[in-house]
Design a protein around this motif. Structure first.
Motif, mmCIF file in Angstrom:
data_model
loop_
_atom_site.group_PDB
_atom_site.id
_atom_site.type_symbol
_atom_site.label_atom_id
_atom_site.label_comp_id
_atom_site.label_asym_id
_atom_site.label_seq_id
_atom_site.Cartn_x
_atom_site.Cartn_y
_atom_site.Cartn_z
ATOM 1 N N ILE A 270 39.763 41.592 47.510
ATOM 2 C CA ILE A 270 39.861 41.296 46.083
ATOM 3 C C ILE A 270 41.240 40.779 45.698
ATOM 4 C CG2 ILE A 270 40.608 43.557 45.216
ATOM 5 C CD1 ILE A 270 37.838 41.323 43.709
ATOM 6 N N LEU A 271 42.276 41.184 46.415
ATOM 7 C CA LEU A 271 43.636 40.810 46.030
ATOM 8 C C LEU A 271 43.832 39.294 45.968
ATOM 9 C CD1 LEU A 271 46.448 41.714 45.262
ATOM 10 C CD2 LEU A 271 47.011 41.925 47.690
ATOM 11 N N PRO A 272 43.375 38.537 46.962
ATOM 12 C CA PRO A 272 43.558 37.079 46.874
ATOM 13 C C PRO A 272 42.774 36.425 45.735
ATOM 14 C CG PRO A 272 43.065 37.763 49.134
ATOM 15 C CD PRO A 272 42.775 38.928 48.251
ATOM 16 N N GLU A 273 41.770 37.121 45.198
ATOM 17 C CA GLU A 273 40.940 36.541 44.151
ATOM 18 C C GLU A 273 41.414 36.895 42.745
ATOM 19 O OE1 GLU A 273 36.737 36.770 44.597
ATOM 20 O OE2 GLU A 273 36.823 36.938 46.786
ATOM 21 N N LEU A 274 42.310 37.855 42.612
ATOM 22 C CA LEU A 274 42.793 38.236 41.286
ATOM 23 C C LEU A 274 43.636 37.100 40.698
ATOM 24 C CD1 LEU A 274 43.882 41.937 41.906
ATOM 25 C CD2 LEU A 274 41.852 41.145 40.662
ATOM 26 N N PRO A 275 43.464 36.811 39.400
ATOM 27 C CA PRO A 275 44.244 35.719 38.796
ATOM 28 C C PRO A 275 45.738 36.044 38.806
ATOM 29 C CG PRO A 275 43.079 36.965 37.109
ATOM 30 C CD PRO A 275 42.568 37.460 38.425
ATOM 31 N N LEU A 280 41.232 37.034 30.901
ATOM 32 C CA LEU A 280 40.002 37.817 30.773
ATOM 33 C C LEU A 280 38.779 37.011 31.187
ATOM 34 C CD1 LEU A 280 40.556 39.800 27.432
ATOM 35 C CD2 LEU A 280 40.774 40.624 29.786
ATOM 36 N N ARG A 281 38.785 35.704 30.899
ATOM 37 C CA ARG A 281 37.648 34.887 31.305
ATOM 38 C C ARG A 281 37.507 34.889 32.827
ATOM 39 N NH1 ARG A 281 36.865 30.428 33.646
ATOM 40 N NH2 ARG A 281 39.118 30.025 33.709
ATOM 41 N N ALA A 282 38.632 34.700 33.523
ATOM 42 C CA ALA A 282 38.594 34.695 34.993
ATOM 43 C C ALA A 282 38.192 36.066 35.527
ATOM 44 C CB ALA A 282 39.957 34.277 35.549
ATOM 45 N N TYR A 299 42.451 47.511 36.091
ATOM 46 C CA TYR A 299 43.101 48.597 36.834
ATOM 47 C C TYR A 299 43.638 48.081 38.163
ATOM 48 C CZ TYR A 299 41.361 52.310 33.724
ATOM 49 O OH TYR A 299 41.108 53.130 32.657
ATOM 50 N N ARG A 300 42.829 47.241 38.833
ATOM 51 C CA ARG A 300 43.240 46.691 40.116
ATOM 52 C C ARG A 300 44.505 45.841 39.958
ATOM 53 N NH1 ARG A 300 42.219 48.916 44.805
ATOM 54 N NH2 ARG A 300 40.407 48.121 45.925
ATOM 55 N N CYS A 301 44.536 45.013 38.902
ATOM 56 C CA CYS A 301 45.712 44.180 38.664
ATOM 57 C C CYS A 301 46.971 45.037 38.485
ATOM 58 C CB CYS A 301 45.506 43.303 37.427
ATOM 59 S SG CYS A 301 44.304 41.962 37.637
ATOM 60 N N ARG A 302 46.850 46.108 37.712
ATOM 61 C CA ARG A 302 48.007 46.986 37.514
ATOM 62 C C ARG A 302 48.368 47.691 38.814
ATOM 63 N NH1 ARG A 302 47.889 52.286 33.700
ATOM 64 N NH2 ARG A 302 46.340 52.838 35.283
ATOM 65 N N GLU A 303 47.333 48.123 39.555
ATOM 66 C CA GLU A 303 47.557 48.877 40.782
ATOM 67 C C GLU A 303 48.355 48.070 41.806
ATOM 68 O OE1 GLU A 303 44.793 51.406 43.904
ATOM 69 O OE2 GLU A 303 44.025 49.528 43.087
ATOM 70 N N VAL A 304 48.018 46.776 41.932
ATOM 71 C CA VAL A 304 48.699 45.950 42.935
ATOM 72 C C VAL A 304 49.958 45.293 42.379
ATOM 73 C CG1 VAL A 304 46.527 45.494 44.115
ATOM 74 C CG2 VAL A 304 47.343 43.859 42.412
ATOM 75 N N GLY A 305 50.253 45.528 41.095
ATOM 76 C CA GLY A 305 51.489 45.023 40.521
ATOM 77 C C GLY A 305 51.467 43.573 40.115
ATOM 78 N N SER A 306 50.272 42.992 39.937
ATOM 79 C CA SER A 306 50.213 41.580 39.544
ATOM 80 C C SER A 306 50.439 41.391 38.047
ATOM 81 C CB SER A 306 48.864 40.971 39.944
ATOM 82 O OG SER A 306 47.797 41.589 39.248
ATOM 83 N N VAL A 307 50.355 42.475 37.279
ATOM 84 C CA VAL A 307 50.661 42.406 35.849
ATOM 85 C C VAL A 307 51.542 43.599 35.486
ATOM 86 C CG1 VAL A 307 48.496 41.231 35.285
ATOM 87 C CG2 VAL A 307 48.603 43.716 35.145
#
Length: 395
Positions: A270-275, A280-282, A299-307
């Motif tokens: 999932i990590l390579p697919e996160l915007p 929100l649309r993506a 939650y995933r975005c926050r967890e991996v630090g992308s946002v």
């Protein structure tokens, strides 16, 4: 396969059991079970029968047995055949402390007791069907006859999610049908309101302390298929990680959430697919592809630090505002047949094709047909069944 569930009436079979024999064989545990299913207190039962609460308490401890006329009144009040209150058939006692309740703090003791009694009846139905139909073997690491003993299985929730994906051959992509996957690996999964009514504060729960592991999902909490799938995965996490139940333990609940996120959306995939920025649309499109909610991906975005934390919080506020406009609306589970439990109903149909009748099963379990239909998860219009192994997307 034609369903057998709508052609059988709820009438009794015409037999009039000798109430004195039932009194001699009275089983206090059956009275407790039936009372819990009804949601009635001992005081309410006593008031209805015009006896003292102490008398009902003595019946339930086995200190005394109800008189024949009281047995008949009890059966009518609790909506069970009078023979239901007698011993002489298999019974698996499940303690309330042996089940993982996801919403323990908001669930009353009475509701938990009703849910536990419901699960006991699910096991009894499963036992009766399994005498006639070979169900899928239980493929839960460490599970044996109501116990889970891990030796080589990971205790870390993320590693456990990866391990069970490998063991079940799920690969690293979206899981097409979570509930069907559980059933295909021998886990009894149900979706039904308890005792014919709604328990709005019982979210979901599971237990590994019956001869088969059981996950109970409630329709009152399944109006969103994404949440439904996450909840099923959450309960699988409990079954794999928490053989020793600690009721209301926040650490266990958190671990089950971490397991569910990794089980449904492996970080490696999932990590390579996160915007790269909050979109929100993506996220909505990605959630649809993976069968998870936008919230889960946030939650995933926050967890991996992308946002950042601030961006994460603003995104939730925007998402809630959009939902008030009926955008990003939840989709009901009933539109996704692979997420509606099927195993027990299919086993019943196969048994009926080989000679079983609802009346025979009703007499064996000493339950009314409408009760059995509830345990089977029967609906007025059953979802159209599809082959279990042909879907190429999670839907």
């Amino acid at each position: 396969m034609a369903s057998h569930l709508r052609v059988v009436g709820d009438e009794d079979d015409g037999r009039s059991p000798d109430l004195r024999l039932i009194a001699d064989a009275f089983d206090p545990s059956r009275l407790i079970q039936a009372r819990h299913l009804s949601g009635l207190t001992k005081r309410a039962v006593a008031s209805s029968l015009r006896v003292s609460p102490a008398a009902v308490g003595q019946w339930e401890t086995g200190a005394t047995s109800p008189r024949p006329n009281h047995l008949e009144a009890l059966a009518a009040l609790l909506d069970v055949p009078v023979t239901y209150l007698a011993a002489g058939r298999p019974y698996a006692r499940l303690e309330p402390t042996s089940a993982h309740f996801r919403s323990l703090r908001s669930t009353s003791a009475r509701e938990r007791s009703r849910a536990i009694a419901f699960t006991e009846q699910v096991w009894e139905l499963t036992y009766a069907l399994e005498k006639r139909v070979q169900l899928p073997p239980v493929e839960l690491p460490g599970f044996s006859a109501g116990e889970v003993m891990h030796e080589n299985f990971p205790s870390d929730p993320r590693e456990a999610a990866r391990a069970i994906r490998r063991q079940w051959g799920l690969g690293l992509g979206p899981i097409p049908r979570v509930v069907r996957t559980l059933e295909n690996h021998g886990i009894i999964t149900t979706l039904a309101p308890f005792a014919g009514g709604a328990n709005p504060t019982v979210d979901a729960f599971s237990t590994s302390q019956l001869p088969r592991p059981v996950i109970v999902l409630t329709p009152d909490r399944a109006n969103d298929v994404y949440r439904h799938r996450f909840t099923a995965a959450h309960e699988l996490g409990h079954l794999l990680l928490h053989a020793e139940v600690v009721p209301g333990d926040l650490a266990q609940e958190r671990e089950a959430d971490i397991f569910a996120a990794e089980f449904l959306t492996p970080k490696e995939s999932i990590l390579p697919e996160l915007p790269s920025r909050m979109d929100l649309r993506a996220l909505g499109a990605l959630g649809s592809a993976w069968g998870v909610s936008v919230e889960s991906l946030l939650y995933r975005c926050r967890e991996v630090g992308s946002v950042s934390e601030a961006t994460y919080r603003r995104a939730f506020v925007r998402l809630n505002s959009l939902r008030k406009l009926d955008l990003f609306s939840p989709e009901p589970v009933q539109g996704y047949p692979g997420e509606v439990p099927l195993l027990l109903r299919r086993a019943f149909d196969v048994a009926c094709d080989n000679g079983l009748t609802m009346r025979e099963l009703s007499n064996e379990l000493h339950m009314r047909p409408r009760r059995i239909r509830l345990l089977l998860g029967a609906t007025e219009k059953p979802p159209v069944l599809k082959p279990l192994d042909t879907a190429e997307t999670w839907k």
